[in-house]
Design a protein around this motif. Structure first.
Motif, mmCIF file in Angstrom:
data_model
loop_
_atom_site.group_PDB
_atom_site.id
_atom_site.type_symbol
_atom_site.label_atom_id
_atom_site.label_comp_id
_atom_site.label_asym_id
_atom_site.label_seq_id
_atom_site.Cartn_x
_atom_site.Cartn_y
_atom_site.Cartn_z
ATOM 1 N N TRP A 167 52.295 40.037 43.461
ATOM 2 C CA TRP A 167 51.342 38.928 43.435
ATOM 3 C C TRP A 167 50.501 38.948 44.711
ATOM 4 O O TRP A 167 50.962 39.350 45.779
ATOM 5 C CB TRP A 167 52.045 37.589 43.260
ATOM 6 N N ALA A 168 49.219 38.529 44.571
ATOM 7 C CA ALA A 168 48.286 38.424 45.691
ATOM 8 C C ALA A 168 48.229 39.749 46.450
ATOM 9 O O ALA A 168 47.796 40.760 45.903
ATOM 10 C CB ALA A 168 48.650 37.237 46.575
ATOM 11 N N SER A 209 47.397 37.272 40.172
ATOM 12 C CA SER A 209 46.295 37.001 41.104
ATOM 13 C C SER A 209 45.877 38.288 41.811
ATOM 14 O O SER A 209 45.750 38.322 43.032
ATOM 15 C CB SER A 209 46.703 35.942 42.131
ATOM 16 N N VAL A 219 45.604 34.841 36.486
ATOM 17 C CA VAL A 219 45.210 34.018 37.621
ATOM 18 C C VAL A 219 45.750 32.613 37.412
ATOM 19 O O VAL A 219 46.133 32.227 36.305
ATOM 20 C CB VAL A 219 43.679 33.977 37.784
ATOM 21 N N CYS A 220 45.774 31.842 38.492
ATOM 22 C CA CYS A 220 46.298 30.484 38.447
ATOM 23 C C CYS A 220 45.155 29.474 38.434
ATOM 24 O O CYS A 220 44.094 29.693 39.031
ATOM 25 C CB CYS A 220 47.206 30.232 39.649
ATOM 26 N N ASN A 266 41.600 30.122 44.384
ATOM 27 C CA ASN A 266 40.284 30.734 44.602
ATOM 28 C C ASN A 266 39.160 29.709 44.585
ATOM 29 O O ASN A 266 38.097 29.928 44.001
ATOM 30 C CB ASN A 266 40.043 31.829 43.560
ATOM 31 N N GLU A 307 37.017 32.656 37.601
ATOM 32 C CA GLU A 307 38.190 33.509 37.767
ATOM 33 C C GLU A 307 38.597 34.142 36.438
ATOM 34 O O GLU A 307 38.932 35.325 36.371
ATOM 35 C CB GLU A 307 39.350 32.707 38.352
ATOM 36 N N GLN A 359 47.750 29.253 43.729
ATOM 37 C CA GLN A 359 48.014 30.688 43.678
ATOM 38 C C GLN A 359 49.453 30.962 44.082
ATOM 39 O O GLN A 359 49.911 30.550 45.144
ATOM 40 C CB GLN A 359 47.069 31.442 44.611
#
Length: 549
Positions: A228-229, A255, A348-349, A353, A407, A456
């Motif tokens: 993640w990220a 993400s 994505v959450c 963002n 997003e 996120q």
């Protein structure tokens, strides 16, 4: 593989007993006898024999702190990972290895793991009883940018292991120790590049998994690379790289992907620098650190390097377009049809963002954004018509609505590139995470310490299903959502398709059908923007950008 096994808990976590009783979870706690059996099982790896400890759930064993490469201290600092040392006898894999030296300011002392340069270790959760089980494997990479980078207990693999997946988490180099580029390092490397040391660590861990995971009941031909990220950005780079081809067979990115013209890439975890810029930055950092050359840098104490880097506002240790790990820009790799062709699950959450239920934004600033971003295309009025605001409050609400739409559209356009531009045959499944975790988590220094909404990383709790290992006041509904979400992940790891019996249908992406899958507050298909007009606007805006990352 069972889709019905549910998590146990640390009984000192607040609110667990009531929620667990409601969800019927207490029957999965391991007994002392089961813990003793787990510890007694001896597994042979290429470096030596190990025993594990009971993994938190009935039938799950965890093997902690197994070296997959040598220490990165001394002459190995800023070198590709070297082979792990061997040991005699049976090693008790019952404690976490060190995490890479990094800033820990603001993190409670009892939550800071041991730090050290002997950090290339991994952890394995498995419910397999022998080497003949051939179970799917999920290798998880941590996120975090200015928070704790560590593959230890906050990414607990017990629930997925109970569903038949062998889960591997790992530590790799981060910050200046994981990303420093320098002309002397480039000359020394033998491949004409430097930086990206942490990504090379991940490749070494994947190679170790190929050689050893069968002993833990894992199938080396069914490896999912996930994160993640920041971790998802590493997965994305390895999709573009030649360094890890054949070492994994599915990719999960939370993400982690954006359309390759999306301006947000310039600021996010997926951004990269040219090798020349990275070398210049490394040279300047060395000079400011009082090191005249590479030998001087290697002579510095690791903690001193970390402290200097944290205080140096001009230092940059992110990803490097070095031509070796990252061979070319994301766009160029896709256009060359060189992207690794594996099934992808990415999402994505809702409140990330730029979107947030607590966003504060003035109406003037909202209108200024519309003019700056959409005005050059003659679309500012269209934007303001589609996202109308007449007060500071409505401006913040409409900006969040726009950010959520963009997003989803950006992820859809990336998936379209993956399918069409790269001519890939593998399926892509995208999602939009909508569940808001309850309360706060004071035990987790990375995900959700004080964040609000479906922030996120909020999906990570549920993708891995480790709710019981945290300090939020989870409800029986959260446990149900985590079980369903983790079941999708387990199915994806097993087959490359998240769908399975008793799960709501999750359609694979079709490039002519702009939809995604809602996960969390509900489970079902969802448009990638709240209206066709908004989709058309955001698609036009993103495709009109001139910078291709």
């Amino acid at each position: 593989m069972s889709d019905t096994d549910m998590p146990s808990a640390r009984l000192n976590r607040r609110g667990f007993l009531g929620a667990a009783a409601a969800a019927g979870l207490l029957g999965t706690l391991a007994t002392p006898a089961e813990a003793k059996t787990a510890a007694a099982t001896v597994i042979s790896t290429e470096s030596g024999q190990v025993t594990g400890v009971q993994g938190g759930l009935r039938g799950v064993t965890v093997y902690k702190g197994i070296p997959y490469a040598a220490t990165t201290a001394g002459a190995n600092r800023w070198r590709p990972p070297q082979p792990a040392p061997s040991w005699d006898g049976v090693r008790a894999a019952d404690s976490w290895g060190p995490a890479c030296p990094q800033p820990v300011t603001g993190i409670p002392a009892d939550q800071v793991p041991e730090l050290g340069e002997d950090c290339l270790n991994l952890n394995i959760w498995t419910s397999a009883t022998g080497s003949g089980n051939s179970r799917p494997v999920l290798v998880w990479l941590y996120g975090g940018a200015q928070a704790l980078w560590s593959g230890q207990e906050i990414y607990n693999g017990s629930l997925l292991a109970s569903k038949g997946v062998v889960v591997v988490t790992l530590d790799h180099r981060v910050g200046p120790l994981g990303g420093l580029a320098h002309p002397e390092l480039t000359a020394e490397s033998g491949y004409g590049g430097s930086g990206n040391w942490g990504i090379l660590d991940v490749v070494a861990a994947l190679e170790w998994v190929q050689r050893n995971i069968g002993a833990f009941g894992g199938d080396p031909d069914r490896v999912t690379l996930a994160g993640w990220a920041q971790g998802a950005s590493v997965v994305n780079i390895l999709l573009a790289s030649r360094r890890a081809k054949g070492l994994y067979h599915r990719a999960l990115l939370s993400s982690g992907v954006q359309y390759t013209k999306d301006p947000a890439l310039a600021q996010g975890t997926g951004r990269y620098r040219s090798l020349a810029d990275a070398e210049a930055n490394g040279t300047d950092f060395a000079a400011r650190s009082g090191a005249a050359d590479l030998a001087g840098l290697r002579a510095l104490d690791a903690d001193d390097i970390v402290t200097r880097a944290a205080a140096d506002t001009t230092a940059d240790f992110g990803h490097v377009l070095d031509g070796y790990v990252l061979p070319d820009s994301y766009t160029a790799v896709l256009k060359a049809c060189a992207e690794t062709d594996v099934p992808v699950l990415t999402g994505v959450c809702k409140d990330a963002n730029g979107a947030s239920p607590d966003l504060k934004l003035t109406l003037d600033a909202f209108k200024a954004h519309a003019q700056a971003e959409f005005g050059p295309l003659g679309l500012a009025d269209t934007f303001l018509d589609l996202y109308p605001a007449d007060s500071d409050t409505s401006a913040a609400q409409q900006y969040s609505a726009y950010a959520r739409d963009e997003e989803r559209v950006s992820a859809f356009l990336w998936a379209t590139q993956f399918k069409d531009t790269a001519a890939n045959s593998s399926a892509v499944h995208t999602y939009f995470w909508t569940r808001v975790p309850p309360g706060y988590d004071d035990t987790n220094p990375v995900i959700g310490t004080a964040a609000t909404g479906a922030f996120q990383g909020s999906d990570v709790y549920y993708l891995l299903g480790y709710l019981y290992n945290t300090d939020r006041p989870w409800t029986s509904k959260d446990y149900d959502i985590a079980d369903t979400t983790a079941s999708y992940v387990a199915r994806f790891a097993a087959t490359g398709d998240p769908n399975g019996s008793s799960l709501a249908n999750w359609p694979a992406l079709a490039t002519d059908t702009p939809q995604t899958m809602e996960l969390g507050a509900g489970f079902g298909t969802l448009a990638v923007a709240d209206s066709d007009a908004k989709l058309a606007l955001l698609k036009t805006y993103l495709e009109a950008q001139t910078t291709e990352f």
